[in-house]
Write a protein that holds these residues in place. Structure first.
Motif, short mmCIF file in Angstrom:
data_model
loop_
_atom_site.label_atom_id
_atom_site.label_comp_id
_atom_site.label_asym_id
_atom_site.label_seq_id
_atom_site.Cartn_x
_atom_site.Cartn_y
_atom_site.Cartn_z
N CYS A 21 0.84 -1.21 0.00
CA CYS A 21 0.00 0.00 0.00
C CYS A 21 0.87 1.26 0.00
O CYS A 21 1.87 1.34 0.72
CB CYS A 21 -0.92 0.02 1.21
N CYS A 23 -0.45 4.40 0.63
CA CYS A 23 -1.18 5.52 1.24
C CYS A 23 -0.29 6.26 2.25
O CYS A 23 0.76 5.78 2.67
CB CYS A 23 -2.48 5.04 1.89
N CYS A 26 0.38 4.37 5.62
CA CYS A 26 1.32 3.25 5.45
C CYS A 26 2.76 3.77 5.26
O CYS A 26 3.71 3.04 5.50
CB CYS A 26 0.89 2.35 4.30
N HIS A 229 -5.53 1.41 7.98
CA HIS A 229 -4.70 2.54 7.51
C HIS A 229 -5.51 3.77 7.10
O HIS A 229 -4.93 4.72 6.58
CB HIS A 229 -3.78 2.07 6.37
#
Ligand SMILES: [Zn+2]
Ligand SMILES: [Zn+2]
Ligand SMILES: [Zn+2]
Length: 257
Positions: A21, A23, A26, A229
């Motif tokens: 991930c 994002c 993260c 997250h």
């Protein structure tokens, strides 16, 4: 009796960061945004009780310098709550010739028994297996002078357990908390609740839904866990009432058990 609660892991089933991930959470540099799978440790009267053995249990136990475990309680048999069972081995060997007791409701105990057949149906002559035994519970039970009350919660289509112990309760995976269970959660100092994210989920609670439980039960302090997250630690905490906080890996709390 005085007790310490340590949050071993505060993350959802995939953990944060989540594999692959990109994002912001993260990739966050805030250590509070690094969440291993959900579990807590209780220490009181020289005894140590663990709730759930996550796939991250080994790392959690090393991080927190865990030297012994006297009992394990299971909330339910999902992979993120049981798959670290084999890593109890070094701690279970200290119990020889006895075994480290694992407490779970009967359905969860059966599931754990079949998942870890190589331990429970062992025909293995070379040692090295976890020295553990399942102890199915039905209703409240006592451990080392403290009473543990299983609290039924709804997790999607299953009934699973949270636990109340003295002035604290730990509810980790719930889409709903039935009325009869809410009644068992009054006058708490510390209440842990599932708060996966803001968006509704079929098997988990949201920040908004768990805030409504906090308003109803009015514990002195509430902490959210099983966090994904979607929730940056600092920004989310800034949006919560002062008695409610996201828990984080390594957080320690004192309470009366
Ligand atoms: Zn879970
Ligand atoms: Zn992410
Ligand atoms: Zn679950």
């Amino acid at each position: 009796m005085k007790a310490t609660l340590t949050v071993l892991g505060s993350g959802t089933s995939m953990g944060v960061p989540t594999i692959g991930c990109d994002c912001a959470v993260c990739h966050s540099s805030d250590p509070h945004d690094r969440r291993t799978r959900p579990s807590i440790l209780l220490e009181y009267g020289g005894k140590t009780v663990l709730i759930d053995t996550t796939p991250d249990f080994r790392e959690q136990a090393i991080r927190e310098h865990v030297r012994k475990i006297d009992a394990v309680l299971y909330t339910h048999s999902h992979a993120d709550h049981i798959l670290g069972l084999d890593d109890l081995r070094p701690l279970s060997f200290r119990h020889k010739p006895n075994k480290l007791p694992l407490y779970a409701r009967p359905q969860a105990a059966d599931f754990i028994r079949s998942t870890f057949r190589y331990i429970f149906d062992a025909d293995y002559k070379f040692g090295g297996l976890a020295q553990v035994e399942l102890k199915p519970f039905q209703g409240p039970f006592e451990l080392f002078g403290a009473s543990f009350e299983p609290i039924t919660v709804i997790h999607g289509e299953s009934e699973i357990d949270g636990f109340r112990f003295g002035g604290a309760a730990y509810l980790t995976d719930h889409s709903d908390v039935p009325e009869a269970s809410l009644k068992k959660l009054e006058n708490l100092d510390i209440l842990f609740l599932d708060a996966l994210r803001h968006t509704p989920h079929p098997t988990h609670s949201t920040v908004e839904k768990s805030l409504r439980i906090v308003e109803r039960l009015k514990p002195k302090r509430a902490f959210f866990t099983h966090i994904c997250h979607d929730l940056p630690h600092e920004a989310t905490n800034a949006s919560l009432p002062p008695n409610v906080r996201l828990s984080y890996d390594g957080m320690k709390l004192e309470f009366e058990i």
